[in-house]
Write an enzyme that holds these catalytic residues in place. Sequence first.
Site, PDB file in Angstrom:
ATOM      1  N   ASP A  83       0.843  -1.199   0.000  1.00 34.60           N
ATOM      2  CA  ASP A  83       0.000   0.000   0.000  1.00 34.60           C
ATOM      3  C   ASP A  83       0.879   1.251   0.000  1.00 34.60           C
ATOM      4  OD1 ASP A  83      -2.218   1.624   0.119  1.00 34.60           O
ATOM      5  OD2 ASP A  83      -3.035   0.774   1.956  1.00 34.60           O
ATOM      6  N   ASP A  86       0.776   8.592   2.889  1.00 31.62           N
ATOM      7  CA  ASP A  86       0.899  10.042   2.718  1.00 31.62           C
ATOM      8  C   ASP A  86       2.147  10.570   3.416  1.00 31.62           C
ATOM      9  OD1 ASP A  86      -1.609  10.420   1.251  1.00 31.62           O
ATOM     10  OD2 ASP A  86      -2.476   9.621   3.094  1.00 31.62           O
ATOM     11  N   GLY A  97      -4.727   7.703   4.326  1.00 28.41           N
ATOM     12  CA  GLY A  97      -6.115   8.119   4.230  1.00 28.41           C
ATOM     13  C   GLY A  97      -6.333   9.306   3.320  1.00 28.41           C
ATOM     14  N   GLY A  99      -6.506   9.211   0.314  1.00 32.21           N
ATOM     15  CA  GLY A  99      -7.473   8.751  -0.692  1.00 32.21           C
ATOM     16  C   GLY A  99      -8.791   8.323  -0.075  1.00 32.21           C
ATOM     17  N   GLU A 105      -8.046  -0.029   4.630  1.00 34.88           N
ATOM     18  CA  GLU A 105      -6.585  -0.202   4.554  1.00 34.88           C
ATOM     19  C   GLU A 105      -6.029  -0.707   5.879  1.00 34.88           C
ATOM     20  OE1 GLU A 105      -5.380   3.130   1.199  1.00 34.88           O
ATOM     21  OE2 GLU A 105      -5.518   3.750   3.275  1.00 34.88           O
TER      22      GLU A 105
END
Length: 237
Positions: A83, A86, A97, A99, A105
């Site tokens: 994954d 940020d 988060g 997105g 997630e």
Amino acid sequence: MDMDQLKRQAAARALEEVRDGMQLGLGTGSTAKHFVELLGERVAAGLKVIGVPTSEATRADAERCGVPLTTLDAIDHLDITVDGADEIDPELNLIKGGGGALLREKIVAAASDRMIVIADDTKWVPTLGRFPLPIEVIPFGLGATSRAIEKAFAECGVSGQMAVRKAKDGHVFVTDGGHWIVDARLERIVDPASLARALSAIPGVVEHGLFIGLASSAVLAGGEGIRVIERRKPKGD
Ligand SMILES: O=C(CO)[C@H](O)[C@H](O)COP(=O)(O)O
């Protein structure tokens, strides 16, 4: 090399960890999307894997790329989740988060033996907080929840403006789980583990974007090449 090429390089490096028969968590965002696309190419060439997507967007990408999918109800664990993030700090604590997929997630990462974070190296920071911290909330009672969040911030030595996230069309952004997201501009989170615990204790908070002790390694792509940083402590510490 542009940012998108760096993201693809990080994704390609993470793909080297994938073996035949693995059950994979599939992240969300522009970097994770590269991983899904590259994984799809390997599946087309005969690799046998199965994936659990962390968002409806990733589900659609995986289906388009021919990656077989399952759910966490049908299997008992995941081998690796790949994954994006940020922000990533030297302890491999993360802010995620951006997105809007932080809840799924985190569920998927926690169900995985290993979480590999893939990113361009601009995501690497000495201290988390420059990126606004996403906090997923229940719309009911948001005023009370916001006051409880502010109290938790004060107890953890941080402060900053909060705003309910809006979608591009100007309406409130709604997560895949039907919740809202409050983004908090904290600038510098001195003790992310304490803040994570304080936020998790608030009833109206569904989940927050602090991922503490979940990432096993980070693959960072930059102008100088790829750097792989391994977490020193065992998962969950
Ligand atoms: O947490 C996320 C989505 O909820 C993403 O992983 C994060 O926002 C990074 O995205 P990108 O790879 O597009 O920079």
